[in-house]
Every structure is written in structure tokens, then in C-alpha cells.
Scaffold this active site. Structure first.
Site, mmCIF file in Angstrom:
data_model
loop_
_atom_site.group_PDB
_atom_site.id
_atom_site.type_symbol
_atom_site.label_atom_id
_atom_site.label_comp_id
_atom_site.label_asym_id
_atom_site.label_seq_id
_atom_site.Cartn_x
_atom_site.Cartn_y
_atom_site.Cartn_z
ATOM 1 N N GLY A 29 15.150 -6.251 -1.087
ATOM 2 C CA GLY A 29 15.428 -6.069 -2.512
ATOM 3 C C GLY A 29 14.185 -6.187 -3.373
ATOM 4 N N SER A 47 17.180 -10.994 1.268
ATOM 5 C CA SER A 47 17.066 -12.375 1.748
ATOM 6 C C SER A 47 16.974 -13.337 0.567
ATOM 7 C CB SER A 47 15.819 -12.512 2.622
ATOM 8 O OG SER A 47 15.588 -13.869 2.879
ATOM 9 N N VAL A 66 3.772 -8.321 -7.047
ATOM 10 C CA VAL A 66 2.667 -7.607 -7.701
ATOM 11 C C VAL A 66 3.027 -6.119 -7.649
ATOM 12 C CG1 VAL A 66 0.740 -9.216 -7.365
ATOM 13 C CG2 VAL A 66 1.417 -7.684 -5.511
ATOM 14 N N LYS A 71 -0.111 4.221 -19.645
ATOM 15 C CA LYS A 71 -1.372 4.258 -18.898
ATOM 16 C C LYS A 71 -1.903 5.684 -18.903
ATOM 17 C CE LYS A 71 -2.965 3.562 -14.090
ATOM 18 N NZ LYS A 71 -2.557 3.107 -12.743
ATOM 19 N N PRO A 91 -9.148 10.229 -15.264
ATOM 20 C CA PRO A 91 -8.135 10.527 -16.288
ATOM 21 C C PRO A 91 -6.837 11.072 -15.706
ATOM 22 C CG PRO A 91 -9.692 12.342 -16.128
ATOM 23 C CD PRO A 91 -10.116 11.322 -15.101
ATOM 24 N N VAL A 136 18.606 -11.157 7.113
ATOM 25 C CA VAL A 136 18.826 -10.437 8.372
ATOM 26 C C VAL A 136 17.975 -11.084 9.461
ATOM 27 C CG1 VAL A 136 18.553 -8.209 9.542
ATOM 28 C CG2 VAL A 136 19.388 -8.288 7.181
ATOM 29 N N LEU A 171 6.314 -1.168 1.450
ATOM 30 C CA LEU A 171 5.243 -1.785 2.247
ATOM 31 C C LEU A 171 5.551 -1.741 3.740
ATOM 32 C CD1 LEU A 171 4.507 -4.833 -0.097
ATOM 33 C CD2 LEU A 171 3.136 -2.753 0.150
ATOM 34 N N THR A 204 -0.859 3.696 -5.941
ATOM 35 C CA THR A 204 -0.106 4.841 -5.412
ATOM 36 C C THR A 204 1.192 4.457 -4.692
ATOM 37 O OG1 THR A 204 -1.671 4.666 -3.587
ATOM 38 C CG2 THR A 204 -1.998 6.482 -5.117
HETATM 39 C C1 LIG Z 1 -2.265 -7.053 -4.240
HETATM 40 C C2 LIG Z 1 -1.333 -5.902 -4.406
HETATM 41 C C3 LIG Z 1 -1.370 -5.125 -5.554
HETATM 42 C C4 LIG Z 1 -0.523 -4.020 -5.689
HETATM 43 N N1 LIG Z 1 -0.604 -3.221 -6.798
HETATM 44 C C5 LIG Z 1 0.144 -2.109 -6.875
HETATM 45 C C6 LIG Z 1 0.087 -1.248 -7.992
HETATM 46 O O1 LIG Z 1 -0.639 -1.492 -8.957
HETATM 47 N N2 LIG Z 1 0.863 -0.138 -8.012
HETATM 48 C C7 LIG Z 1 1.702 0.169 -6.969
HETATM 49 O O2 LIG Z 1 2.366 1.218 -7.015
HETATM 50 N N3 LIG Z 1 1.829 -0.667 -5.926
HETATM 51 C C8 LIG Z 1 1.082 -1.775 -5.848
HETATM 52 N N4 LIG Z 1 1.226 -2.610 -4.782
HETATM 53 C C9 LIG Z 1 2.268 -2.321 -3.801
HETATM 54 C C10 LIG Z 1 3.619 -2.738 -4.381
HETATM 55 O O3 LIG Z 1 3.581 -4.104 -4.730
HETATM 56 C C11 LIG Z 1 4.728 -2.507 -3.383
HETATM 57 O O4 LIG Z 1 4.651 -1.205 -2.871
HETATM 58 C C12 LIG Z 1 6.082 -2.651 -4.066
HETATM 59 O O5 LIG Z 1 6.179 -3.878 -4.733
HETATM 60 C C13 LIG Z 1 7.193 -2.532 -3.057
HETATM 61 O O6 LIG Z 1 7.207 -3.647 -2.211
HETATM 62 P P1 LIG Z 1 8.400 -3.734 -1.179
HETATM 63 O O7 LIG Z 1 9.671 -3.652 -1.916
HETATM 64 O O8 LIG Z 1 8.144 -2.770 -0.087
HETATM 65 O O9 LIG Z 1 8.199 -5.185 -0.540
HETATM 66 P P2 LIG Z 1 8.510 -6.641 -1.132
HETATM 67 O O10 LIG Z 1 8.324 -6.749 -2.591
HETATM 68 O O11 LIG Z 1 7.728 -7.578 -0.265
HETATM 69 O O12 LIG Z 1 10.063 -6.852 -0.857
HETATM 70 C C14 LIG Z 1 10.548 -7.131 0.434
HETATM 71 C C15 LIG Z 1 12.042 -7.462 0.331
HETATM 72 O O13 LIG Z 1 12.549 -7.580 1.639
HETATM 73 C C16 LIG Z 1 13.363 -8.727 1.697
HETATM 74 N N5 LIG Z 1 13.381 -9.192 3.074
HETATM 75 C C17 LIG Z 1 12.326 -9.483 3.869
HETATM 76 N N6 LIG Z 1 12.760 -9.918 5.070
HETATM 77 C C18 LIG Z 1 14.124 -9.886 5.016
HETATM 78 C C19 LIG Z 1 15.138 -10.232 5.932
HETATM 79 N N7 LIG Z 1 14.858 -10.687 7.142
HETATM 80 N N8 LIG Z 1 16.436 -10.087 5.543
HETATM 81 C C20 LIG Z 1 16.741 -9.616 4.308
HETATM 82 N N9 LIG Z 1 15.808 -9.278 3.402
HETATM 83 C C21 LIG Z 1 14.512 -9.417 3.758
HETATM 84 C C22 LIG Z 1 12.730 -9.713 0.742
HETATM 85 O O14 LIG Z 1 13.648 -10.697 0.320
HETATM 86 C C23 LIG Z 1 12.340 -8.755 -0.405
HETATM 87 O O15 LIG Z 1 13.474 -8.596 -1.232
HETATM 88 C C24 LIG Z 1 0.396 -3.720 -4.652
HETATM 89 C C25 LIG Z 1 0.466 -4.529 -3.512
HETATM 90 C C26 LIG Z 1 -0.395 -5.600 -3.377
HETATM 91 C C27 LIG Z 1 -0.323 -6.433 -2.123
#
Ligand SMILES: Cc1cc2nc3c(=O)[nH]c(=O)nc-3n(C[C@H](O)[C@H](O)[C@H](O)COP(=O)(O)OP(=O)(O)OC[C@H]3O[C@@H](n4cnc5c(N)ncnc54)[C@H](O)[C@@H]3O)c2cc1C
Length: 535
Positions: free
Chosen positions: A34, A61, A69, A100, A120, A207, A355, A366
Site C-alpha cells: 500500500g 502490512s 520519499v 514543477k 526544462p 503477507v 520499487l 522517474t
Molecule cells: C531516496 C529516494 C528518493 C526518491 N525520490 C523519488 C522522486 O522524487 N520521484 C519518484 O517518482 N520516485 C522517487 N522515489 C521512488 C518512490 O519513492 C517509489 O517509487 C514510490 O514511493 C513507490 O514505492 P512502492 O510503493 O513501490 O514501495 P513502498 O513505499 O516501500 O511500499 C511498499 C508497501 O508494501 C507493503 N508491504 C511490504 N511487505 C509486505 C508484506 N509482507 N505484506 C503486506 N504488505 C507488505 C508495505 O507495507 C508498503 O505498504 C524515491 C525513492 C528513494 C529511495
């Protein structure tokens, strides 16, 4: 010269052979995770499939936090909200969001006159200034002493310098194809609420494992709370954990550590000023770079660095010094990053988004674009019932190529740096582990040949258009040394830059002050079909 439509939310990346009037082959979807990826995917899939009777459940979770971030976007994010019918006036104030116009790069190059430049975001006005820009850059690469720094040629750079928004006044038809900055946690909450309103089911559960059937597809996931949840399709949005795509299905992860050295970040907020910038600033420090992202109520700052060259404590101290917060007790958040991608984002009945799919470090912000593009393309295939092996192979190949193209664009920032102050920057400049496409592009540029055909034909162009490659190479000052420049020929000196200055002088006053635009968010104007010359 080619014309391309930059803004198009339909994203029909793969031709359909399916029939969208037939019942969908997939009746139930479970999204695990989420974070932003989970909720964006849920909304995109919900839009296409809930009206057709598909059940979508998101499992999140209660113990694993989101990354928290990811606060800057590319202009594509506009297409996400537009496609969902969510207005800026609704979501932006809820997420402390700002506009932006692009990204400033400071301190990446030490070449006189090129110590900073702006990448730009596009505007139709660029059609009038792109020709002199590309002409001058190509002439300077060939050794002619003509002006070729990108900032002078683009309206977005001018708007940022004057702290204006990308929103033009009503009578002026040239909006900038802009992105946003936003609070990641608030955006997550906003998307969650929207997804629930639109029929997505939400379960707070952790999970623990997944069961795989004889055909290698996932049958169900089991939770710590004691439930077993079955579905036809699983979307892995578990972040860097990659619980389904990697840990369960064993899809290999291809690391980019040879190309991109940064693997850690430390983030600290700082207070906002009265006037709000409409750009992200990326400043090179000793072992990486710092983002400065303006929200309506604070700046988000973060130092992205390589732990191979710098400890977390040293990084935090350097960031605090850079922000003038050495004595502040504002807490810093330390993060680890894994840079690379899975070999296939779609494997059997599992799609990895966010991610879990991969990460190319945040230099050009991106990731959300990737989430949006892959979820939209997949939703389209599901809607059309087009899930054959052949379509899966093309889907994976297409997104892998785009991912690698973006990686190469980002690698170029490091490869072309001219800093010599630390081992980190010297190692980046000396790094020869570049993709073949990138090696060819750099060789062509250094030999004074056009990079346009190469960018267009390869992954490089899927990642970034030619204009962005020019802005990057020219902005870093990748030109012959000043003492080797010769007087330009008449043809090389054919453009009078005073005319470009004059045009931008006359246009910039037509854009709203950024703070004013945020206080009274203008109604959306149709941007479908924004046409910009792509060199
Ligand atoms: C330093 C940094 C800077 C960034 N800056 C940018 C930016 O400027 N622009 C941009 O587009 N992107 C940026 N990103 C990337 C961006 O943060 C992610 O792509 C975006 O937040 C999506 O993350 P996510 O949902 O894949 O993962 P997460 O936010 O890590 O979410 C993972 C989810 O999975 C759940 N989960 C994990 N394990 C389980 C389990 N076993 N059972 C149930 N649920 C589980 C967690 O509870 C959470 O809800 C950045 C990343 C980093 C590290």
C-alpha cells in the site's frame, strides 16, 4: 525534424487482439503493498476493470512502513490524474503540492559558464527556440565559438528564474507540460481514499508467503493474521522487498551497481520561504547529490550518496552543513536503495510495479512515471483480455528497454561530470561500464557527429527525447575546451540570440506567479495533443 505528441494518457503501447466486450479473463486481482505504487496501480486497474465486475483487493502490512520519499514527478503524472478525472484543485492542496517546471543541476560540472544548468519541461513555445538551440549546440560541438548553454533557450528556465508557475494566464495558450512536487505520505492517503471510494477493497494484513501451483503461477497468499487469499492475478507492490516477483517466483534481479554507485540516502525537511520555487534543485556534493523539493509548507531535502565512498554519519553531517542545519535537532531519516531492475516485470500471473520492479535512483524523479506507464499498459491488456505469451514477452521487452534508456540518461550525468574533488566523482568520470548504446552516443558527440539518429533508434530515446539529451550534454558543457574554439562561420552564427531573449522576455509575464497559482489553482485546460518538435 520530427513532431511528437508529448502528452497522451492513452498509452496504447501494445496493439490489441482482444475483445473488450467479452468478460475479462481475470476475475480477481490481489495487490500486495500500500505504498504509492500499490494505490496508483489500484486506481488505474479499478478504472478499467471494476465496472466490468473484476474484484480488486489491496493488502497492506500494518508493520512494514512505506518508503515515505518520492516527492517529485515528471509531467506524466498529469495524465494519471486526468485519466482518473481528479482535478488539481482537489488533490494538490490535499498533498501540499506545487508545480514543477524542471530540474536545476548545480555543481555537477566545473567548466566555466556551465557550473549550473536547467533541464526544462517542454512547452509549445520551445518550437520557436529549439532550432537555434540545437543548431548552436551542434556548431559548438564541432568547435565553433557560439553560445550553447541551454538555459537561455527555454521558457521553463525563465519561469523558474522568476519564480513563476507553468500556468499561463487565460489569454495565453502556451502552458508548460509541467510536473509536480507533493508530500508522499499525504499523496498515499489521498490515493487510498480515492481507491476505496472507487470500489477497491483494503485489508491490513502482513503477507508471509505465497503458494505456487504446478504451472508456476501464484495460487494464493497467506497472511500472519491467518487468512489465505486466492486471486487470478497478483500485483507485487511490496517495494524493495519484492516479496512475490523475487522471493516467491525467483525472477532474477539485475543490479545497476556497476553503472550507478549510489545506494543510500538521508533526508531532512527544512522550512519553506514566502515565495515558492517551481523547480527541483539537484546539487552535487562530495559523494552524491542533494534534492531540494519545494512543497507549500516545507522543503524536502535528501542526500543520495554511495556508501562505498561515505558513511551515513558523514553524509548526514555534510547534508546538515549544506542546509545550514548543523545545530538543528530536526531528525534525519536514513534509507538504503537498491538500484537495478527485475529481468521481467510480468512473470506468470504476477506483475511487479514500483520499487519491486526496480529503481534507477531518483535523480530525474522517474519512478512514479514508470508505475503509471506499466499499470496503464497492463490495465489495457487486461481490459482487452490480451494475456498471451507473445504479448507478455513484448510487454516485458518494452518496459525493460525504457528502464535501461532512463538508466543511461542518468548515468550520463555522472559520466560527464568534471569534478575532481573526491574519489567518488573521479571514479564516476572514469567509469567505462556503460551500455553499448551510451558508448556510441558519447563517441558520436565527441566526434562532432549528430546523436539524433542514435537516440531515436535505441532505448536511449525511449528513456528521454533528443531535446533532453541535448540539454544534458550542453548543460554539462561537454564541448571542446574554450581555447580550442574557432570563430563561427556565417552559417554557424546565423541565429541572433537577442531575438530569443526578446521572445522569452515578452512571454514570461504571461505566466502566473507560483504562489498565486497555488493559492487559486487555475481550472484545467485541455493538454491532449500538445505538440513539440523533438529533434
Ligand atoms: C531516496 C529516494 C528518493 C526518491 N525520490 C523519488 C522522486 O522524487 N520521484 C519518484 O517518482 N520516485 C522517487 N522515489 C521512488 C518512490 O519513492 C517509489 O517509487 C514510490 O514511493 C513507490 O514505492 P512502492 O510503493 O513501490 O514501495 P513502498 O513505499 O516501500 O511500499 C511498499 C508497501 O508494501 C507493503 N508491504 C511490504 N511487505 C509486505 C508484506 N509482507 N505484506 C503486506 N504488505 C507488505 C508495505 O507495507 C508498503 O505498504 C524515491 C525513492 C528513494 C529511495
Amino acid at each position: 525534424m520530427a513532431v511528437a505528441t508529448l502528452y497522451d494518457s492513452s498509452l496504447s503501447v501494445i496493439a490489441s487482439r482482444g475483445d473488450s466486450t467479452a468478460p475479462p479473463a481475470v476475475r480477481s486481482i490481489v495487490i500486495v503493498g500500500g505504498g504509492t505504487a500499490g494505490w496508483m496501480s489500484a486506481l488505474i486497474l479499478a478504472r478499467a476493470l471494476i465496472p466490468r465486475g473484476v474484484e480488486i483487493t489491496l493488502l497492506e502490512s500494518p508493520t512494514v512502513p512505506t518508503i515515505g520519499v518520492g516527492e517529485g514527478s515528471t509531467p506524466w503524472l498529469r495524465g494519471f490524474f486526468d485519466a482518473l478525472g481528479i482535478e488539481e484543485a482537489e488533490w494538490m492542496p490535499a498533498c501540499q503540492a506545487t508545480y514543477k517546471c524542471g530540474i536545476s543541476f548545480e555543481g555537477w560540472s566545473t567548466k566555466p559558464g556551465f557550473e549550473r544548468y536547467f533541464h526544462p519541461f517542454a512547452c509549445m513555445l520551445d518550437n520557436m527556440t529549439m532550432t537555434p538551440f540545437v543548431h548552436n549546440v551542434e556548431a559548438r560541438v564541432r568547435g565553433a565559438n557560439v553560445y550553447a548553454h541551454p538555459d537561455r533557450f527555454f521558457i521553463s528556465a525563465r519561469l523558474v528564474a522568476e519564480r513563476r508557475s507553468p500556468k499561463a494566464r487565460e489569454h495565453f495558450p502556451f502552458d508548460v507540460w509541467h510536473g509536480y512536487h507533493f508530500d508522499a505520505t499525504l499523496l498515499g492517503r489521498f490515493l487510498l481514499q480515492k481507491a476505496l471510494e472507487r470500489g477497491v477493497r483494503h485489508k491490513s494484513c502482513h503477507v508471509t508467503n505465497a503458494t505456487v501451483g504446478a504451472d508456476g503461477a501464484i495460487v494464493s497468499v497467506s497472511t500472519k493474521e491467518g487468512e489465505t487469499i486466492r486471486a487470478d492475478l497478483f500485483v507485487d507492490c511490496t517495494g524493495f522487498a519484492g516479496l512475490l516477483i523475487e522471493k516467491t517466483l525467483k525472477v532474477p534481479f539485475l543490479s545497476f551497481a556497476d553503472n550507478l554507485f549510489n545506494d543510500a540516502a538521508v533526508a531532512i525537511p527544512s522550512p519553506m520561504e514566502q515565495s515558492v520555487p517551481s523547480e527541483t534543485v539537484s546539487t552535487a556534493l562530495k559523494y552524491g547529490w542533494v534534492w531540494k523539493i519545494p512543497l507549500t509548507n516545507r522543503y524536502g531535502n535528501g542526500y543520495v550518496y554511495s556508501s562505498g565512498f561515505c558513511t551515513p554519519d558523514a553524509a548526514e553531517t555534510e547534508l546538515r552543513r549544506h542546509l545550514g542545519l548543523l545545530d538543528s535537532d530536526v531528525e534525519a531519516r536514513h534509507l538504503k536503495m537498491r538500484v537495478g531492475r527485475v529481468a521481467s516485470l510480468w512473470y506468470r500471473n504476477c506483475l511487479a510495479i514500483g520499487l519491486s520492479q526496480g529503481f534507477v535512483e531518483p535523480l530525474e524523479a522517474t519512478s512514479l512515471m514508470f508505475i503509471q506507464h506499466s499499470a496503464m499498459a497492463f490495465a489495457q491488456l487486461l481490459d482487452q483480455g490480451d494475456l498471451s505469451e507473445d504479448v507478455r514477452a513484448r510487454f516485458n521487452a518494452r518496459f525493460n528497454r525504457q528502464f535501461d534508456g532512463i538508466r543511461d540518461y542518468i548515468v550520463t550525468h555522472y559520466k560527464t561530470n568534471s569534478r575532481t574533488d573526491t574519489d567518488y566523482w573521479r571514479a564516476n568520470a572514469a567509469n567505462m561500464k556503460l551500455s553499448e548504446n551510451l558508448q556510441k552516443l558519447h563517441s558520436a558527440w565527441m566526434a562532432g557527429k549528430s546523436i539524433v539518429p542514435g537516440v531515436r533508434a535505441q532505448e536511449l530515446g525511449l528513456g528521454y527525447p533528443v531535446a533532453s539529451w541535448f540539454a544534458l550534454m550542453a548543460g554539462m558543457g561537454v564541448f571542446p575546451d574554450p581555447q580550442d574554439l574557432r570563430a563561427p562561420t556565417e552559417r554557424e552564427a546565423q541565429f541572433n540570440l537577442a531575438e530569443v531573449d526578446d521572445l522569452l522576455d515578452r512571454c514570461s509575464g504571461n505566466y502566473l506567479d507560483h504562489r498565486e497559482a497555488l493559492e487559486r489553482i487555475p481550472p484545467r485546460r485541455p493538454t491532449q495533443g500538445l505538440r513539440v518538435y523533438f529533434w
